[in-house]
Enzyme design. Sequence first.
Site, PDB file in Angstrom:
ATOM      1  N   ASP A   1      -3.054   0.196  11.219  1.00 42.05           N
ATOM      2  CA  ASP A   1      -3.186   1.459  10.469  1.00 42.05           C
ATOM      3  C   ASP A   1      -4.542   2.094  10.789  1.00 42.05           C
ATOM      4  O   ASP A   1      -5.156   2.754   9.944  1.00 42.05           O
ATOM      5  CB  ASP A   1      -3.039   1.212   8.969  1.00 42.05           C
ATOM      6  CG  ASP A   1      -2.821   2.497   8.165  1.00 42.05           C
ATOM      7  OD1 ASP A   1      -2.485   3.530   8.777  1.00 42.05           O
ATOM      8  OD2 ASP A   1      -3.003   2.477   6.936  1.00 42.05           O
TER       9      ASP A   1
ATOM     10  N   ASN B   1       0.838  -1.204   0.000  1.00 43.45           N
ATOM     11  CA  ASN B   1       0.000   0.000   0.000  1.00 43.45           C
ATOM     12  C   ASN B   1       0.872   1.253   0.000  1.00 43.45           C
ATOM     13  O   ASN B   1       1.819   1.365   0.769  1.00 43.45           O
ATOM     14  CB  ASN B   1      -0.922   0.006   1.218  1.00 43.45           C
ATOM     15  CG  ASN B   1      -1.850  -1.191   1.226  1.00 43.45           C
ATOM     16  OD1 ASN B   1      -1.744  -2.071   2.075  1.00 43.45           O
ATOM     17  ND2 ASN B   1      -2.755  -1.260   0.265  1.00 43.45           N
TER      18      ASN B   1
END
EC number: 3.5.1.25
Length: 369
Positions: A262, A207
């Site tokens: 996250d 990502n």
Amino acid sequence: MTDRVTGKVVTPTGIIRQGCVEISGERITAVAEYPSIRDGNWIVPGFVDIHSHGGGGHSFTTGDADAARAAARFHLSHGSTTLLASLVSSPYELMHDATAAFAPLVKEGVLAGVHYEGPYLSEARCGAQNPEFLRDPSLDELGKLIEVGDGALRMVTIAPERPGALEVIRLLVSRGIVAAIGHSDATYDQTMAGIKAGATVATHLFNGMRAPHHREPGPVFALLGAAGVVCELVADGVHLHDGTLNFAATVGGADRSALVTDAMAAAGMPDGEYELGGQAVTVTNREARLSRDGAIAGSTLTMDAALRRAVSVGIGMPDATRMASTTPARAIGLGDHLGALIPGLRADLVELDENLQVLRVMRAGTWLP
């Protein structure tokens, strides 16, 4: 006084099906077989989340100490006994004030440290980072922030292709701070240069990175193939396809793969409108995305859910536990103090039922109320 916790005890080397963890004060004193136990609950080490922006409706990114306490308390209830407070790309003044505000929480043990995810990141791979605040790495700026933190700063994510990045990575390593590579459009060679300079963590692998290609492998192959790099994996089914999660964990192994959340403030909260780094975020069906363009904007994940996801894709319980606790603890330099059910380490435990749901949490020898 000695406390005993019994059940299926997960250690770094395997599962003790009829196990017992003995605790005295804040420390584990023994881990052994306990033959009289039958069909007990799972006993795993407290989770270590090295990448979180908030949770429970509270954010780390604004630098508010009360909000940070509340976010840490939320994640603790989900088994995260060790937690880094991750900031996002911000003006220097906010980074300064947030670091100063969080430093007492680090000394108190509420937080294990501060993580700067930015602002030294790639514009092309900024994801949900605010492009307005991205800039080249600065030895002077970072040096001032390190001093303000007085030991609180534990990790910094950098795009190694930016001018000055390698010098900043070397500075971080010289000060005992983890350098991570992420939000990067680097080539394979540029990434390898960052690793050679001392970077040892890959921020949410795949990502915010140039996509791998067999002729232009970019950062993913470099980071996943580097023996000294721990790769963060966001196991929420949104950041990574389950097949990708399983692939990365298999290639990197449990000793080089770290589950992270996250998470943003919306973790544990209803769908709706939220904020991350000054940008509007819409949460729908537990997915957090920037309102303006739909980019993934953190997650609503907790570490217990990440563990369940890892196990559900075929990762064995001992490996999944190492990925949730032992490996991330080692990645941020705390492996000699916590992150595993080993005598001498801090008594951080999570008791899970057969469905891996949290029943109770112990931190430093004390069960949460």
